[in-house]
Scaffold this motif. Structure first.
Motif, PDB file in Angstrom:
ATOM      1  N   VAL A 289     -63.777 -31.177  20.860  1.00  0.00           N
ATOM      2  CA  VAL A 289     -64.312 -32.289  20.069  1.00  0.00           C
ATOM      3  C   VAL A 289     -64.845 -33.372  21.011  1.00  0.00           C
ATOM      4  O   VAL A 289     -65.916 -33.936  20.789  1.00  0.00           O
ATOM      5  CB  VAL A 289     -63.227 -32.860  19.128  1.00  0.00           C
ATOM      6  CG1 VAL A 289     -63.756 -34.071  18.379  1.00  0.00           C
ATOM      7  CG2 VAL A 289     -62.753 -31.794  18.151  1.00  0.00           C
ATOM      8  N   ALA A 290     -64.086 -33.634  22.077  1.00  0.00           N
ATOM      9  CA  ALA A 290     -64.517 -34.621  23.067  1.00  0.00           C
ATOM     10  C   ALA A 290     -65.857 -34.215  23.667  1.00  0.00           C
ATOM     11  O   ALA A 290     -66.745 -35.047  23.883  1.00  0.00           O
ATOM     12  CB  ALA A 290     -63.466 -34.763  24.166  1.00  0.00           C
TER      13      ALA A 290
ATOM     14  N   GLU B  45     -60.427 -27.553  19.245  1.00  0.00           N
ATOM     15  CA  GLU B  45     -59.384 -28.250  19.988  1.00  0.00           C
ATOM     16  C   GLU B  45     -59.898 -29.633  20.375  1.00  0.00           C
ATOM     17  O   GLU B  45     -61.115 -29.826  20.492  1.00  0.00           O
ATOM     18  CB  GLU B  45     -59.065 -27.485  21.280  1.00  0.00           C
ATOM     19  CG  GLU B  45     -58.627 -26.077  21.055  1.00  0.00           C
ATOM     20  CD  GLU B  45     -57.144 -25.907  21.310  1.00  0.00           C
ATOM     21  OE1 GLU B  45     -56.533 -26.822  21.884  1.00  0.00           O
ATOM     22  OE2 GLU B  45     -56.611 -24.863  20.914  1.00  0.00           O
ATOM     23  N   PRO B  46     -58.991 -30.596  20.620  1.00  0.00           N
ATOM     24  CA  PRO B  46     -59.444 -31.948  20.963  1.00  0.00           C
ATOM     25  C   PRO B  46     -60.443 -31.981  22.124  1.00  0.00           C
ATOM     26  O   PRO B  46     -61.417 -32.737  22.089  1.00  0.00           O
ATOM     27  CB  PRO B  46     -58.147 -32.664  21.341  1.00  0.00           C
ATOM     28  CG  PRO B  46     -57.089 -31.960  20.583  1.00  0.00           C
ATOM     29  CD  PRO B  46     -57.528 -30.527  20.468  1.00  0.00           C
ATOM     30  N   HIS B  47     -60.212 -31.137  23.156  1.00  0.00           N
ATOM     31  CA  HIS B  47     -61.123 -31.198  24.303  1.00  0.00           C
ATOM     32  C   HIS B  47     -62.528 -30.744  23.930  1.00  0.00           C
ATOM     33  O   HIS B  47     -63.523 -31.208  24.487  1.00  0.00           O
ATOM     34  CB  HIS B  47     -60.572 -30.421  25.508  1.00  0.00           C
ATOM     35  CG  HIS B  47     -60.473 -28.951  25.277  1.00  0.00           C
ATOM     36  ND1 HIS B  47     -61.513 -28.093  25.543  1.00  0.00           N
ATOM     37  CD2 HIS B  47     -59.470 -28.189  24.819  1.00  0.00           C
ATOM     38  CE1 HIS B  47     -61.135 -26.867  25.243  1.00  0.00           C
ATOM     39  NE2 HIS B  47     -59.904 -26.890  24.802  1.00  0.00           N
TER      40      HIS B  47
ATOM     41  N   SER C 147     -60.139 -36.143  15.504  1.00  0.00           N
ATOM     42  CA  SER C 147     -60.203 -35.826  16.931  1.00  0.00           C
ATOM     43  C   SER C 147     -59.637 -34.447  17.243  1.00  0.00           C
ATOM     44  O   SER C 147     -59.489 -34.092  18.406  1.00  0.00           O
ATOM     45  CB  SER C 147     -59.503 -36.912  17.751  1.00  0.00           C
ATOM     46  OG  SER C 147     -58.269 -37.241  17.192  1.00  0.00           O
TER      47      SER C 147
ATOM     48  N   LEU D 165     -65.866 -34.936  31.812  1.00  0.00           N
ATOM     49  CA  LEU D 165     -66.900 -34.085  31.210  1.00  0.00           C
ATOM     50  C   LEU D 165     -68.271 -34.301  31.839  1.00  0.00           C
ATOM     51  O   LEU D 165     -69.162 -33.478  31.685  1.00  0.00           O
ATOM     52  CB  LEU D 165     -66.980 -34.367  29.706  1.00  0.00           C
ATOM     53  CG  LEU D 165     -65.831 -33.806  28.871  1.00  0.00           C
ATOM     54  CD1 LEU D 165     -65.895 -34.336  27.463  1.00  0.00           C
ATOM     55  CD2 LEU D 165     -65.872 -32.284  28.879  1.00  0.00           C
TER      56      LEU D 165
END
Lengths: 329, 257
Positions: free
Chosen positions: B75-76, B71-73, B50, B105
């Motif tokens: 990946v999201a 960055e995680p965001h 993640s 998102l």
């Protein structure tokens, strides 16, 4: 309509007070100061109460706005509105550039860094005497003119600050109850979960820091023109602490709490004057007792208590509606 | 096609190797489980998938794109969502608001339009609310929608986390020990929820200690031991793998299938 019910009540109060008490010192003089404090507390609450990023240097942005307006309009004869806009620009740039390195820090470290920033700005105001007037301050700041109408009495200023204050409260309420506001609150709740929901926490933190700084700068410009005089003492570390106290006293993460805290902390010292020498002691005792018995803040604490009492005599449905409002306002 | 492909993945913390040279493929529309004793590196693996940790070596390809370095965001944004072993709720918000954050998102209004509450914001709020309510209903949580997260029992919070992750509309959902701390009834509910998530077209990557649950819902299982791949296969193959029985299950194999 219901979402903003509290706001309409507040607006009605602000509009009606001078009708019933014209020329009352507490309304038109202390009230104006309270209004500026409300703007500052609401902006700090966005950063601290909702996004969970503490700042012990908020007075610095108030000072940058105030001094930019003061210097440009008093020394160089600029139009006050243009001076205010320049102050906002300057504040925005400074806030943006310090936000990134500073907001990597958390908790006590963030508190220290913002504290340091506040002290630096204050020293700049004191030391650059030729420009700022040094410790003696800077006077002869012209008043504001709105479409040819000069703001030249206490009551006029009450109106201008009142409208500005209500506008800031309205913006804050709207932001909190939106996608951006939820991103702020998510940041406070769990940074890692916020990231996993696709929120860029770095830009969100920077954004709210700059926004809070801009609102403070706006308040500073208004303060400058209203007082006609500025000195570094009004923007010191102690005032930053006072702003934090307003937010905490009213109740973190509540716009109305910040409003309440700012009003109480402005009026309380005025009312305690009758105790003369004991004024500061009583003031301190009130703060301590509040934090011991209402740690969530006076406004939020009492409101939650009211919900609890009502819960006992209400149907589940009507509570559900109230619960919804509790989180956002 | 593999939705997620992990190759030569290695991560060490100081001198301790948490994940060593790991490789596996998660096929689309399946439930893929990762099991292993405590400290086998499962949560470390999830944190790398993640974007929270960055691996020392290897590659993680999701939808044919490299995840490492994002960055995680970000990946999201690619369509990966997750839940957490130790709850990461937004306790300062209502249940509905928690799930609305999951819609971040899928919505786009910015600070400025929100501040002035333009008509577009009001419209978007209405749609987002509907999405959030759908996600809550999917997890059987409608009744909690308006309650504050800090006042709810653990089992409910676990499901709220899932609803929030589903609101993102991910292609891949990482679930970190969804049944930990749940009682038998709640575990059964969790089993049916995982199945329904999978049936709705979302690929599930599951870390779980409850072997009964893992064997029942998984299409394939990866067994980790000290950060390395010990075995991989269908639940049946894993149950009959002598190495797994020896190393992980300690010789006694009793499943509540």
């Amino acid at each position: 309509m219901r979402r903003l019910a509290g706001f309409y009540i507040l607006a009605a109060g602000v509009a009606l007070l001078p009708v019933f008490f014209p020329d009352n010192y507490f309304i038109t003089v202390v009230g104006v100061t309270a209004g500026i404090h409300v703007i500052l507390a609401v902006s700090l609450n966005l950063l601290m109460g909702y996004a969970g990023q503490i700042s012990l240097g908020h007075a610095a942005f108030f000072g940058i706005g105030a001094y930019t307006s003061a210097i440009l309009s008093a020394r160089y004869g600029w139009n006050p509105w243009l001076a205010m806009l320049t102050g906002l620009l300057l504040t925005g740039v400074i806030a943006y550039f310090i936000a990134r390195p500073i907001l990597r820090l958390k908790g006590h470290y963030l508190a220290m860094a913002t504290l340091g920033f506040g002290i630096i700005i204050n020293i700049v105001l004191v030391q650059n005497g030729q420009l700022t007037g040094g410790p003696d301050g800077l006077g002869d700041i012209p008043s504001l003119t709105i479409f040819g109408w000069e703001v030249d009495s206490d009551l006029h200023w009450y109106g201008v600050i009142g409208v500005a204050m209500l506008a800031v409260i309205w913006l804050s309420l709207n932001i909190i109850d939106s996608r951006s506001g939820r991103a702020l609150r998510a940041l406070h709740g769990s940074e890692v979960a916020a990231e996993m929901m696709g929120i860029n926490t770095t830009t969100t933190k920077t954004g709210v820091f700059v926004l809070a700084a801009l609102i403070a700068s706006f308040a500073g410009s208004l303060f400058s023109h209203q007082q006609g005089f500025v000195s570094p003492g009004s923007f010191s570390f102690f005032f930053s602490i006072e702003l934090v106290t307003m937010v905490v006293l009213g109740g973190m993460a509540s716009t109305y709490g910040a409003v309440f805290g700012a009003i109480v902390l402005t009026f309380l010292p005025e009312l305690l004057v009758v105790f003369e020498d004991y004024e500061v002691m009583i003031f301190g005792a009130i703060l301590m007792l509040t934090m011991i018995f209402l740690p969530q803040g006076i406004f939020v604490g009492l409101r939650n208590l009211a919900y609890k009492l009502r819960k006992k005599n209400a149907t589940p449905d009507s509570i559900a509606g109230k619960e919804q409002n509790r989180g956002t306002a | 096609m593999a939705l997620l492909e992990v190759k030569d993945l290695t991560k060490a913390f100081g001198g301790v190797t948490a994940i060593a040279d790991l490789h596996f493929k998660v096929p689309e529309n399946k439930v893929y489980s990762v099991i292993g004793p405590n400290g086998a590196g499962k949560t470390t693996l999830f944190n790398m998938l993640s974007g929270i940790y960055h691996p020392d070596e290897g590659s993680i390809r999701f939808l044919d794109q490299e995840i490492i370095g994002k960055e995680p965001h970000a990946v999201a944004e690619m369509g990966l969502s997750r839940t957490f072993q130790n709850l990461q709720m937004f306790f300062n918000m209502t249940v509905l608001d928690n799930v609305l954050v999951g819609c971040h998102l899928r919505t786009h209004s910015g600070l400025f339009s929100a501040a002035f509450r333009l008509p577009s914001v009001i419209r978007e709020e209405r749609v987002a609310r509907q999405w959030a309510e759908e996600a809550l209903a999917f997890c059987g949580l409608e009744e909690y929608s308006r309650q504050h997260a800090d006042a709810l029992p653990y089992g409910v919070l676990k499901r709220i986390e899932i609803a929030r992750a589903l609101a993102v509309q991910p292609k891949l959902l990482l679930m970190d020990e969804p049944a930990a701390g749940l009682n038998d009834t709640e575990t059964l509910e969790m089993r049916s929820l995982i199945r329904r998530i999978s049936e709705s077209g979302i690929t599930v990557l599951l870390v779980e200690h409850n072997m009964g649950l893992v064997m029942q819902v998984s299409d394939r299982i990866l067994v980790l031991d000290y950060g390395s791949r010990l075995a991989e296969g269908t639940p049946e193959e894993i149950q009959n793998n002598p190495q797994v029985i020896e190393a992980y299950l300690g010789g006694e194999v009793q499943y509540a299938v």
